[in-house]
Design a protein around this motif. Structure first.
Motif, PDB file in Angstrom:
ATOM      1  N   HIS A  68       0.832  -1.206   0.000  1.00 41.72           N
ATOM      2  CA  HIS A  68       0.000   0.000   0.000  1.00 41.72           C
ATOM      3  C   HIS A  68       0.866   1.256   0.000  1.00 41.72           C
ATOM      4  O   HIS A  68       0.539   2.240  -0.672  1.00 41.72           O
ATOM      5  N   ASP A  69       1.980   1.243   0.768  1.00 40.71           N
ATOM      6  CA  ASP A  69       2.897   2.381   0.774  1.00 40.71           C
ATOM      7  C   ASP A  69       3.415   2.656  -0.630  1.00 40.71           C
ATOM      8  O   ASP A  69       3.415   3.803  -1.099  1.00 40.71           O
ATOM      9  N   GLU A  70       3.845   1.608  -1.309  1.00 43.61           N
ATOM     10  CA  GLU A  70       4.407   1.765  -2.649  1.00 43.61           C
ATOM     11  C   GLU A  70       3.348   2.262  -3.634  1.00 43.61           C
ATOM     12  O   GLU A  70       3.633   3.121  -4.488  1.00 43.61           O
ATOM     13  N   GLU A  71       2.131   1.760  -3.498  1.00 43.87           N
ATOM     14  CA  GLU A  71       1.059   2.200  -4.391  1.00 43.87           C
ATOM     15  C   GLU A  71       0.722   3.672  -4.148  1.00 43.87           C
ATOM     16  O   GLU A  71       0.493   4.427  -5.096  1.00 43.87           O
ATOM     17  N   ALA A  72       0.689   4.085  -2.878  1.00 47.80           N
ATOM     18  CA  ALA A  72       0.399   5.476  -2.550  1.00 47.80           C
ATOM     19  C   ALA A  72       1.466   6.409  -3.116  1.00 47.80           C
ATOM     20  O   ALA A  72       1.165   7.503  -3.618  1.00 47.80           O
TER      21      ALA A  72
END
Length: 270
Positions: free
Chosen positions: A116-120
């Motif tokens: 999720h961090d990488e997608e954000a």
């Protein structure tokens, strides 16, 4: 729901000079509030108080209903994303690494990035048109590019409150429009509460839902564009003649400075 609430907030500098006095202000979810005023009005001080960087001597700030004084720095960072006027470039870090720093409040002690961090981060980089610069060192970028990185970092933070302290001042016209439209979409789609400090009256009239007008640390007016951005109020606050017009295409107000003795008579709309 009010995401930002200030109740009788007052701040004095160490010298004793008044910075803010009895400020009563609220910003709702899904709303952009533009803060306007001349130099020295207290605009940046207001942002510091709301972000928790400067505690008020009197009064209270509440974020999502919780007193700011009860929140630690990590909890504040989960709730508030701040883009300052300027910031020193982080030497040795790439654009993607800087944007990833916006995810720090959501990560554990080892600061390991989740999917999720990488997608954000990738969403924020794309939204701010930084894909071609993502691998470059931030110190190599222009001032406008660095400011876009700072905005991307704030968006990656995914905080419900967004504070912009003249964050678009160094952008060219195209990027100013693109990022202003982006902020509007984020506010509408994610229900953010956004408080932005601006010097550009026309930008405020185009993008803000409500206006807070400051002068000498006092809130002169707070309300809709039609209520606040009148000829009389703006002349009182900025101590300058302004032509106040209405665009027939979209019914939006626009403002032009009037040269002393040489310009046309300003519109007196109240």
């Amino acid at each position: 729901m009010n995401a930002i609430e200030l109740s009788r907030v007052s701040v004095r500098y160490a010298s004793g000079r008044l910075a803010l006095e009895d400020i009563e202000l609220s910003v709702r979810k899904g709303e952009i509030c533009a803060v306007l005023g001349p130099n020295g009005a207290g605009k940046s001080t207001l942002v510091k108080v709301i972000s928790g960087a400067l505690p008020p001597q009197r009064g209270e700030v509440r974020i999502l209903g919780e007193p700011l004084s009860r929140l630690d720095r990590r909890e504040i960072a989960k709730r508030i994303a701040l883009v300052p006027q300027t910031s020193e470039p982080a030497v040795g870090f790439s654009v993607r690494e800087i944007v990833m720093m916006g995810r720090a409040p959501h990560q554990g002690a080892w600061m390991r990035a989740s999917k999720h961090d990488e997608e954000a981060v990738e969403r924020a980089i794309a939204a701010c048109e930084l894909e071609s610069l993502a691998g470059r060192g931030v110190a190599e970028l222009s001032g406008g590019e660095q400011q876009r990185v700072a905005i991307a970092r704030a968006l990656a933070q995914e905080a419900p409150v967004l504070l912009l302290d003249e964050a678009t001042a160094h952008l060219d016209v195209r990027h100013f429009i693109a990022l202003s439209e982006l902020v509007c979409r984020e506010v509408q789609e994610r229900g953010l509460a956004c408080l932005m400090v601006l010097h550009d009256l026309n930008a405020a009239a185009q993008y803000a839902d409500r206006i807070a007008l400051l002068k000498a640390g006092r809130l002169v007016a707070h309300g809709s564009i039609e209520e606040v951005m009148t000829y009389r109020r703006l002349k009182e606050v900025f101590e300058a003649e302004l032509y106040v017009g209405v665009n027939e295409l979209d019914n939006a107000r626009y403002f032009l400075p009037v040269r002393p003795q040489l310009g046309p008579s300003p519109r007196r709309d109240g």
